[in-house]
Each structure stands twice: as structure tokens, then as C-alpha cells.
Design a protein around this motif. Structure first.
Motif, PDB file in Angstrom:
ATOM      1  N   LEU A 287      65.062  71.856  82.401  1.00 48.35           N
ATOM      2  CA  LEU A 287      64.551  72.630  81.257  1.00 48.35           C
ATOM      3  C   LEU A 287      65.703  73.195  80.433  1.00 48.35           C
ATOM      4  CD1 LEU A 287      62.316  74.180  79.692  1.00 48.35           C
ATOM      5  CD2 LEU A 287      62.524  75.977  81.430  1.00 48.35           C
ATOM      6  N   MET A 288      66.710  73.774  81.093  1.00 46.43           N
ATOM      7  CA  MET A 288      67.855  74.328  80.378  1.00 46.43           C
ATOM      8  C   MET A 288      68.584  73.243  79.594  1.00 46.43           C
ATOM      9  SD  MET A 288      71.121  76.488  81.856  1.00 46.43           S
ATOM     10  CE  MET A 288      71.746  75.111  82.819  1.00 46.43           C
ATOM     11  N   ALA A 289      68.792  72.077  80.214  1.00 49.42           N
ATOM     12  CA  ALA A 289      69.483  70.986  79.525  1.00 49.42           C
ATOM     13  C   ALA A 289      68.688  70.510  78.313  1.00 49.42           C
ATOM     14  CB  ALA A 289      69.714  69.824  80.499  1.00 49.42           C
ATOM     15  N   ALA A 290      67.361  70.456  78.454  1.00 44.75           N
ATOM     16  CA  ALA A 290      66.525  70.010  77.338  1.00 44.75           C
ATOM     17  C   ALA A 290      66.582  71.002  76.179  1.00 44.75           C
ATOM     18  CB  ALA A 290      65.077  69.827  77.810  1.00 44.75           C
ATOM     19  N   VAL A 291      66.538  72.295  76.489  1.00 43.16           N
ATOM     20  CA  VAL A 291      66.606  73.312  75.430  1.00 43.16           C
ATOM     21  C   VAL A 291      67.952  73.261  74.728  1.00 43.16           C
ATOM     22  CG1 VAL A 291      66.658  75.793  74.987  1.00 43.16           C
ATOM     23  CG2 VAL A 291      64.895  74.840  76.470  1.00 43.16           C
ATOM     24  N   LEU A 292      69.032  73.133  75.499  1.00 40.34           N
ATOM     25  CA  LEU A 292      70.368  73.089  74.897  1.00 40.34           C
ATOM     26  C   LEU A 292      70.577  71.825  74.069  1.00 40.34           C
ATOM     27  CD1 LEU A 292      72.633  74.506  77.746  1.00 40.34           C
ATOM     28  CD2 LEU A 292      71.796  75.662  75.698  1.00 40.34           C
ATOM     29  N   PHE A 293      69.945  70.721  74.479  1.00 39.76           N
ATOM     30  CA  PHE A 293      70.030  69.501  73.677  1.00 39.76           C
ATOM     31  C   PHE A 293      69.326  69.692  72.337  1.00 39.76           C
ATOM     32  CE2 PHE A 293      68.274  65.411  72.315  1.00 39.76           C
ATOM     33  CZ  PHE A 293      69.423  64.641  72.246  1.00 39.76           C
ATOM     34  N   TRP A 294      68.215  70.401  72.366  1.00 44.47           N
ATOM     35  CA  TRP A 294      67.422  70.626  71.156  1.00 44.47           C
ATOM     36  C   TRP A 294      68.014  71.743  70.310  1.00 44.47           C
ATOM     37  CZ3 TRP A 294      62.915  74.362  70.828  1.00 44.47           C
ATOM     38  CH2 TRP A 294      62.298  74.274  69.583  1.00 44.47           C
ATOM     39  N   LYS A 295      68.384  72.858  70.965  1.00 45.60           N
ATOM     40  CA  LYS A 295      68.967  74.005  70.260  1.00 45.60           C
ATOM     41  C   LYS A 295      70.169  74.492  71.060  1.00 45.60           C
ATOM     42  CE  LYS A 295      66.670  76.782  67.815  1.00 45.60           C
ATOM     43  NZ  LYS A 295      65.834  77.898  67.283  1.00 45.60           N
ATOM     44  N   PRO A 296      71.368  74.041  70.730  1.00 40.97           N
ATOM     45  CA  PRO A 296      72.554  74.365  71.540  1.00 40.97           C
ATOM     46  C   PRO A 296      72.836  75.857  71.683  1.00 40.97           C
ATOM     47  CG  PRO A 296      73.017  72.569  70.016  1.00 40.97           C
ATOM     48  CD  PRO A 296      71.672  73.103  69.652  1.00 40.97           C
ATOM     49  N   GLN A 297      72.383  76.701  70.742  1.00 42.70           N
ATOM     50  CA  GLN A 297      72.632  78.138  70.832  1.00 42.70           C
ATOM     51  C   GLN A 297      71.490  78.886  71.509  1.00 42.70           C
ATOM     52  OE1 GLN A 297      73.454  79.193  66.706  1.00 42.70           O
ATOM     53  NE2 GLN A 297      75.642  79.163  67.143  1.00 42.70           N
ATOM     54  N   GLY A 298      70.509  78.181  72.034  1.00 39.61           N
ATOM     55  CA  GLY A 298      69.362  78.812  72.648  1.00 39.61           C
ATOM     56  C   GLY A 298      68.201  78.939  71.691  1.00 39.61           C
ATOM     57  N   LEU A 299      67.077  79.395  72.204  1.00 39.86           N
ATOM     58  CA  LEU A 299      65.857  79.438  71.396  1.00 39.86           C
ATOM     59  C   LEU A 299      65.949  80.463  70.249  1.00 39.86           C
ATOM     60  CD1 LEU A 299      63.178  79.210  74.248  1.00 39.86           C
ATOM     61  CD2 LEU A 299      63.930  77.391  72.694  1.00 39.86           C
ATOM     62  N   PHE A 300      66.429  81.671  70.557  1.00 42.94           N
ATOM     63  CA  PHE A 300      66.475  82.747  69.558  1.00 42.94           C
ATOM     64  C   PHE A 300      67.846  83.437  69.597  1.00 42.94           C
ATOM     65  CE2 PHE A 300      62.091  82.420  71.193  1.00 42.94           C
ATOM     66  CZ  PHE A 300      61.437  82.088  70.017  1.00 42.94           C
ATOM     67  N   PRO A 301      68.904  82.763  69.221  1.00 46.03           N
ATOM     68  CA  PRO A 301      70.242  83.377  69.322  1.00 46.03           C
ATOM     69  C   PRO A 301      70.394  84.549  68.361  1.00 46.03           C
ATOM     70  CG  PRO A 301      70.373  81.332  68.092  1.00 46.03           C
ATOM     71  CD  PRO A 301      68.965  81.416  68.633  1.00 46.03           C
ATOM     72  N   ALA A 302      70.997  85.642  68.849  1.00 42.46           N
ATOM     73  CA  ALA A 302      71.210  86.812  67.996  1.00 42.46           C
ATOM     74  C   ALA A 302      72.194  86.531  66.876  1.00 42.46           C
ATOM     75  CB  ALA A 302      71.716  87.999  68.850  1.00 42.46           C
ATOM     76  N   ARG A 303      73.101  85.577  67.125  1.00 44.28           N
ATOM     77  CA  ARG A 303      74.103  85.255  66.120  1.00 44.28           C
ATOM     78  C   ARG A 303      73.746  83.971  65.368  1.00 44.28           C
ATOM     79  NH1 ARG A 303      77.694  86.641  70.568  1.00 44.28           N
ATOM     80  NH2 ARG A 303      78.671  88.647  70.190  1.00 44.28           N
ATOM     81  N   GLY A 304      72.456  83.609  65.400  1.00 43.83           N
ATOM     82  CA  GLY A 304      72.048  82.359  64.783  1.00 43.83           C
ATOM     83  C   GLY A 304      72.164  82.385  63.269  1.00 43.83           C
TER      84      GLY A 304
END
Length: 304
Positions: A287-304
Motif C-alpha cells: 500500500l505504501m509503495a502504491a501511494v508513493l508511486f501515485w503521489k510521491p509526497q504522500g496523500l496530503f503533504p503540508a508542503r505540497g
């Protein structure tokens, strides 16, 4: 069907407890740029303090409140005396120093309370099951844990999103240098955030203590999952920590129920029972690898 519903509720409960750990961890990481491996030790302190105070106080709630305040004080003292010297160091130095704090914390607990696991009994009021209908009996204490987790998540959201202190926290997570220029007392903010993270650790430790074994080193295994949550949700994001925690909790708990059953249709029961939990644990990292492949900074990055 009832087993799936019960597993889903267990996943929500476990996910909300992960959120209490990950929320403080993601704020410390996002605002301070500090990798704190000793975060799990604060969770252990909260569980041990609660277990030690239940008998003399005669109240689980009172023991939990005292443990929360004591753990927050320990965390703030730790930040002011040790961690403050590490902010300008690289991440490797922070990892090595906070790993040393893990060893120190484990030995301190072993000297104070001994090497044997401690028993933390369920509160008597919540020791029985609750009828949820459709023939589903679910432990009332786990429902209490879910309710507390949701209440803390809502309260934390209101503090971060609706108060001046929360505005400082969001500013520090987004751009620490600009927040300093605008007059935010970063040192005081760091101490406050670390104390809040330690308090949330104590809540998680106290609530999970009756469900898990209160023992030396109990913070290390759950800390790994908390870091996975932070990576999935996005560094510095409370919303991301909640979303990531629920995802990890559901995948871990439901996977441990469904994967062995699915393997049982192909392999023998002994093979399925041994292989199933391992594959279920791997699903979290998939799951973590799939999320990082889709959004490398995470789902809701504070610095996005």
C-alpha cells in the motif's frame, strides 16, 4: 459477514490508535524536520505509567489522565534538554541519537518496573460486549477506543485548523523560516508540539495497554507502522495522518482475516495459517509503495 464487520471495526480501532502516534510524529517531523525514533518510547511510558497508577488511584480514567500529563512533561523536558541540540544536525545524527534514547528508555523502564510484562485490566464498566444487531457481539471497550480516537481526531483538527496556535503549527510545517520572520517563537512552538505529541502517545499507550501486552520495547514495532502512516499521509499533515492511519489499520486487520481464508482455498490449513499473517503484513508496505508511486509526497503533504 459478521466476521468481516468485526474485522473492519477492529481495523478502525487500530487505525485510530495509530493516528494518535502518527499525528505527533508527523508534526515533529514536518515542523522540526526531526526524525525522532524515541517517539515509541513515549508510547511505552504512557502505558507503563497508566498500569502503575491504576491500583493506587483506583480509577483507570484518573490513572490515564495523570499518565498523559506526566508523559507530556517528560516529552517537553526531553525536547528542551536533548533534542534541541539535534535540530541543526543531519538526519543520520538524529537517528543515532534518538535510537540511543530508545535504549535508555527501555533500560529505565526495566529498572523501575522490572523486566516482566505488566497487566493492565479493562475498566470494569467496559468489560462486557455490546449487541450491534444481526447477531454481532462487539467488545464495549473497543467501541470506547474508537469513540476516544474519533473525539481526539476532531479536537486536534479544531485546534490545528481553528486556533491561533494551530495557525502557527501550520505555518511552521509549511515554511519554518517564513514563520520565524513573521514573529513565531519557534523554540516555544517546538516544545509545545513535542509535548502534544508525547501526550497523544500516552493516550494511545493507555488505551492499547489492556488490549496488548505492556512490556519493555513495546513502542518499537508500532513505531514502524506510525512512520508508514506518516509517509502515506504526507509529512506534517494531520489530515494525511488520519487518512493513512485508517488505511493501514484496515489493510492490516482485515488482511489478517481475509488473506488466510483466501489461501485456505488453495493450500492446506497449516500452510494458510502460517503464510496468511505474513502476506497480510506485506500488504501494508505494498500500500505504501502504491501511494508513493501515485503521489510521491504522500496523500496530503503540508508542503505540497
Amino acid at each position: 459477514m459478521s466476521a468481516v464487520i468485526e474485522s473492519a471495526l477492529n481495523g478502525i480501532q487500530f487505525g485510530l490508535m495509530l493516528f494518535l502516534l502518527a499525528a505527533g510524529l508527523t508534526l515533529v517531523f514536518g515542523i522540526m524536520d526531526m526524525i525522532n525514533l524515541a517517539h515509541g518510547s513515549l508510547y511505552m511510558f504512557g502505558a507503563y505509567l497508566t498500569a502503575a497508577l491504576v491500583e493506587p488511584t483506583g480509577s483507570f480514567l484518573l490513572a490515564m489522565l495523570v499518565a498523559m500529563l506526566a508523559t507530556a512533561a517528560i516529552g517537553m523536558l526531553l525536547e528542551m534538554t536533548v533534542l534541541r541540540t539535534l535540530y541543526q544536525r543531519d538526519h543520520l545524527s538524529q537517528v543515532l541519537a534518538t535510537f540511543a534514547l530508545i535504549l535508555i528508555g527501555n533500560e529505565a523502564v526495566r529498572m523501575i518496573w522490572g523486566p516482566q510484562p505488566r497487566r493492565l485490566a479493562l475498566p470494569e464498566l467496559f468489560s462486557g460486549p455490546v449487541d450491534l444487531g444481526a447477531g454481532i457481539q462487539y467488545p464495549s471497550y473497543r467501541l470506547l477506543v474508537i469513540a476516544v480516537g474519533l473525539a481526539v481526531a476532531l479536537l486536534l483538527y479544531l485546534v490545528v485548523a481553528r486556533t491561533r496556535v494551530g495557525m502557527w503549527v501550520r505555518a511552521g510545517a509549511s515554511n519554518r523560516e517564513m514563520a520565524t520572520v513573521m514573529g513565531v517563537d519557534i523554540k516555544r512552538l517546538f516544545t509545545l508540539v513535542f509535548g502534544l505529541g508525547a501526550l497523544l502517545c500516552a493516550v494511545a499507550g493507555a488505551l492499547l495497554g489492556p488490549l496488548l501486552s505492556v512490556q519493555v520495547g513495546m513502542g518499537e514495532s508500532i513505531l514502524i507502522l506510525a512512520f508508514v502512516v506518516v509517509v502515506i499521509g504526507g509529512i506534517g499533515s494531520i489530515r494525511g495522518a488520519l487518512a493513512g492511519s485508517l488505511m493501514v489499520g484496515m489493510v492490516d486487520t482485515v488482511g489478517r482475516t481475509l488473506v488466510p481464508d483466501a489461501l485456505g482455498t488453495v493450500f492446506s490449513p497449516s500452510v494458510a495459517s502460517n503464510l496468511g499473517p505474513t502476506l497480510a503484513s506485506i500488504l501494508i508496505y505494498v500500500l505504501m509503495a502504491a501511494v508513493l508511486f501515485w503521489k510521491p509526497q504522500g496523500l496530503f503533504p503540508a508542503r505540497g
